[in-house]
Design a protein around this motif. Structure first.
Motif, PDB file in Angstrom:
ATOM      1  N   ALA A  50       0.839  -1.202   0.000  1.00 45.29           N
ATOM      2  CA  ALA A  50       0.000   0.000   0.000  1.00 45.29           C
ATOM      3  C   ALA A  50       0.874   1.252   0.000  1.00 45.29           C
ATOM      4  O   ALA A  50       0.627   2.192  -0.775  1.00 45.29           O
ATOM      5  N   GLY A  51       1.893   1.280   0.824  1.00 43.26           N
ATOM      6  CA  GLY A  51       2.810   2.415   0.836  1.00 43.26           C
ATOM      7  C   GLY A  51       3.540   2.565  -0.486  1.00 43.26           C
ATOM      8  O   GLY A  51       3.758   3.676  -0.971  1.00 43.26           O
ATOM      9  N   TYR A  52       3.899   1.439  -1.065  1.00 38.17           N
ATOM     10  CA  TYR A  52       4.624   1.421  -2.345  1.00 38.17           C
ATOM     11  C   TYR A  52       3.818   2.094  -3.442  1.00 38.17           C
ATOM     12  O   TYR A  52       4.309   2.964  -4.157  1.00 38.17           O
ATOM     13  N   TYR A  53       2.553   1.710  -3.587  1.00 40.62           N
ATOM     14  CA  TYR A  53       1.788   2.293  -4.691  1.00 40.62           C
ATOM     15  C   TYR A  53       1.202   3.658  -4.348  1.00 40.62           C
ATOM     16  O   TYR A  53       1.025   4.495  -5.227  1.00 40.62           O
ATOM     17  N   LEU A  54       0.928   3.928  -3.073  1.00 39.49           N
ATOM     18  CA  LEU A  54       0.393   5.248  -2.730  1.00 39.49           C
ATOM     19  C   LEU A  54       1.464   6.328  -2.785  1.00 39.49           C
ATOM     20  O   LEU A  54       1.229   7.423  -3.288  1.00 39.49           O
ATOM     21  N   LEU A  55       2.645   6.032  -2.259  1.00 36.97           N
ATOM     22  CA  LEU A  55       3.721   7.022  -2.300  1.00 36.97           C
ATOM     23  C   LEU A  55       4.360   7.105  -3.684  1.00 36.97           C
ATOM     24  O   LEU A  55       4.953   8.116  -4.029  1.00 36.97           O
ATOM     25  N   GLY A  56       4.239   6.049  -4.476  1.00 32.22           N
ATOM     26  CA  GLY A  56       4.784   6.059  -5.829  1.00 32.22           C
ATOM     27  C   GLY A  56       3.812   6.573  -6.865  1.00 32.22           C
ATOM     28  O   GLY A  56       4.184   6.775  -8.028  1.00 32.22           O
ATOM     29  N   GLY A  57       2.570   6.821  -6.472  1.00 37.02           N
ATOM     30  CA  GLY A  57       1.557   7.280  -7.421  1.00 37.02           C
ATOM     31  C   GLY A  57       1.882   8.613  -8.058  1.00 37.02           C
ATOM     32  O   GLY A  57       1.695   8.805  -9.262  1.00 37.02           O
ATOM     33  N   ALA A  58       2.385   9.543  -7.265  1.00 34.22           N
ATOM     34  CA  ALA A  58       2.721  10.864  -7.801  1.00 34.22           C
ATOM     35  C   ALA A  58       3.868  10.763  -8.806  1.00 34.22           C
ATOM     36  O   ALA A  58       3.854  11.433  -9.842  1.00 34.22           O
ATOM     37  N   TYR A  59       4.838   9.914  -8.503  1.00 33.98           N
ATOM     38  CA  TYR A  59       5.975   9.724  -9.409  1.00 33.98           C
ATOM     39  C   TYR A  59       5.504   9.082 -10.715  1.00 33.98           C
ATOM     40  O   TYR A  59       5.929   9.463 -11.800  1.00 33.98           O
ATOM     41  N   SER A  60       4.612   8.117 -10.610  1.00 32.16           N
ATOM     42  CA  SER A  60       4.052   7.474 -11.796  1.00 32.16           C
ATOM     43  C   SER A  60       3.285   8.483 -12.646  1.00 32.16           C
ATOM     44  O   SER A  60       3.384   8.481 -13.875  1.00 32.16           O
ATOM     45  N   LEU A  61       2.551   9.358 -11.993  1.00 33.32           N
ATOM     46  CA  LEU A  61       1.819  10.408 -12.699  1.00 33.32           C
ATOM     47  C   LEU A  61       2.798  11.362 -13.377  1.00 33.32           C
ATOM     48  O   LEU A  61       2.594  11.767 -14.528  1.00 33.32           O
ATOM     49  N   GLN A  62       3.870  11.690 -12.683  1.00 32.49           N
ATOM     50  CA  GLN A  62       4.889  12.587 -13.228  1.00 32.49           C
ATOM     51  C   GLN A  62       5.551  12.000 -14.478  1.00 32.49           C
ATOM     52  O   GLN A  62       5.811  12.704 -15.443  1.00 32.49           O
ATOM     53  N   LEU A  63       5.817  10.700 -14.449  1.00 28.94           N
ATOM     54  CA  LEU A  63       6.465  10.039 -15.582  1.00 28.94           C
ATOM     55  C   LEU A  63       5.494   9.724 -16.718  1.00 28.94           C
ATOM     56  O   LEU A  63       5.900   9.204 -17.751  1.00 28.94           O
ATOM     57  N   ASP A  64       4.209  10.005 -16.490  1.00 30.05           N
ATOM     58  CA  ASP A  64       3.163   9.714 -17.473  1.00 30.05           C
ATOM     59  C   ASP A  64       3.123   8.221 -17.783  1.00 30.05           C
ATOM     60  O   ASP A  64       2.919   7.811 -18.914  1.00 30.05           O
ATOM     61  N   SER A  65       3.320   7.413 -16.750  1.00 28.01           N
ATOM     62  CA  SER A  65       3.356   5.964 -16.942  1.00 28.01           C
ATOM     63  C   SER A  65       2.067   5.293 -16.473  1.00 28.01           C
ATOM     64  O   SER A  65       2.040   4.091 -16.251  1.00 28.01           O
ATOM     65  N   HIS A  66       1.013   6.063 -16.305  1.00 30.07           N
ATOM     66  CA  HIS A  66      -0.270   5.496 -15.936  1.00 30.07           C
ATOM     67  C   HIS A  66      -0.995   4.993 -17.184  1.00 30.07           C
ATOM     68  O   HIS A  66      -0.591   5.287 -18.303  1.00 30.07           O
ATOM     69  N   VAL A  67      -2.044   4.269 -16.991  1.00 33.30           N
ATOM     70  CA  VAL A  67      -2.792   3.689 -18.109  1.00 33.30           C
ATOM     71  C   VAL A  67      -3.654   4.771 -18.745  1.00 33.30           C
ATOM     72  O   VAL A  67      -4.300   5.545 -18.070  1.00 33.30           O
ATOM     73  N   ARG A  68      -3.635   4.801 -20.064  1.00 36.41           N
ATOM     74  CA  ARG A  68      -4.438   5.777 -20.796  1.00 36.41           C
ATOM     75  C   ARG A  68      -5.108   5.074 -21.974  1.00 36.41           C
ATOM     76  O   ARG A  68      -4.473   4.300 -22.669  1.00 36.41           O
ATOM     77  N   MET A  69      -6.364   5.345 -22.172  1.00 33.13           N
ATOM     78  CA  MET A  69      -7.085   4.830 -23.328  1.00 33.13           C
ATOM     79  C   MET A  69      -6.655   5.651 -24.533  1.00 33.13           C
ATOM     80  O   MET A  69      -6.848   6.863 -24.569  1.00 33.13           O
ATOM     81  N   ASP A  70      -6.043   5.010 -25.523  1.00 34.38           N
ATOM     82  CA  ASP A  70      -5.413   5.744 -26.614  1.00 34.38           C
ATOM     83  C   ASP A  70      -6.054   5.404 -27.956  1.00 34.38           C
ATOM     84  O   ASP A  70      -5.449   4.770 -28.800  1.00 34.38           O
ATOM     85  N   LEU A  71      -7.284   5.840 -28.147  1.00 37.66           N
ATOM     86  CA  LEU A  71      -7.922   5.642 -29.440  1.00 37.66           C
ATOM     87  C   LEU A  71      -7.581   6.794 -30.387  1.00 37.66           C
ATOM     88  O   LEU A  71      -7.242   6.579 -31.546  1.00 37.66           O
ATOM     89  N   LEU A  72      -7.671   8.010 -29.887  1.00 38.36           N
ATOM     90  CA  LEU A  72      -7.398   9.192 -30.693  1.00 38.36           C
ATOM     91  C   LEU A  72      -6.190   9.977 -30.173  1.00 38.36           C
ATOM     92  O   LEU A  72      -5.532  10.677 -30.931  1.00 38.36           O
TER      93      LEU A  72
END
Length: 169
Positions: A59-81
């Motif tokens: 829980a600490g790993y993904y909660l504290l790493g969430g901002a970094y993941s957002l910063q790196l733009d490495s989150h999941v995105r639906m990419d149709l257009l």
């Protein structure tokens, strides 16, 4: 963009980058706990704390790493257009859709603060044989949500700047 906003973006990005780079090594802590759990089940008396501690570390790993993941733009995105759009169009769309993230994070933070307050007020413990205090995990949860909110704000500022044709480097 005003210099204060550029400074905010630099500070938040640098802080979340540092936290993210430190927290990413938490996977090794998690692996150590799970390895100890496996060994203790086969060679010793099984440890009651390992499964729950692994959950807390994760829980600490993904909660504290969430901002970094957002910063790196490495989150999941639906990419149709989205992949075909220009960077400026992407920034305009992102600036609008991130408002939904702000609403989500607001309610998450509201519930997290309420839950943390309860845990601190009543010395809440887990309903397991180990029965650890829940406050430390809930505090980490609130900190992670706040860091993600700050990072989302930084991204929002960068998207607005790019949409206006004055990107923040």
């Amino acid at each position: 963009m005003p210099e204060a906003l550029k400074t905010y973006v630099r500070i938040v990005d640098a802080f979340n980058r540092r936290i993210g780079r430190i927290v990413m090594y938490g996977v090794f802590v998690l692996m150590g706990i799970l390895l100890y759990s496996s060994i203790s089940k086969n060679l010793f008396v099984p440890a009651h704390w390992t499964f729950e501690m692994a959950q807390f570390v994760m829980a600490g790993y993904y909660l504290l790493g969430g901002a970094y993941s957002l910063q790196l733009d490495s989150h999941v995105r639906m990419d149709l257009l989205y992949g075909r759009w220009s960077p400026r169009t992407k920034a305009m769309v992102d600036a609008v859709t991130i408002l939904m993230l702000f609403v989500y994070l607001f309610f998450l933070l509201w519930g997290g603060v309420s839950s943390t307050n309860y845990a601190l007020t009543y010395n809440e413990t887990s309903y397991s044989a180990w029965s650890p205090y829940m406050a430390p995990v809930k505090i980490v949860m609130v900190v992670g949500i706040v860091l993600t909110f700050l990072q989302a704000t930084s991204i929002f500022i960068k998207d607005l700047a790019l949409a206006m044709g004055r990107p923040i480097a």
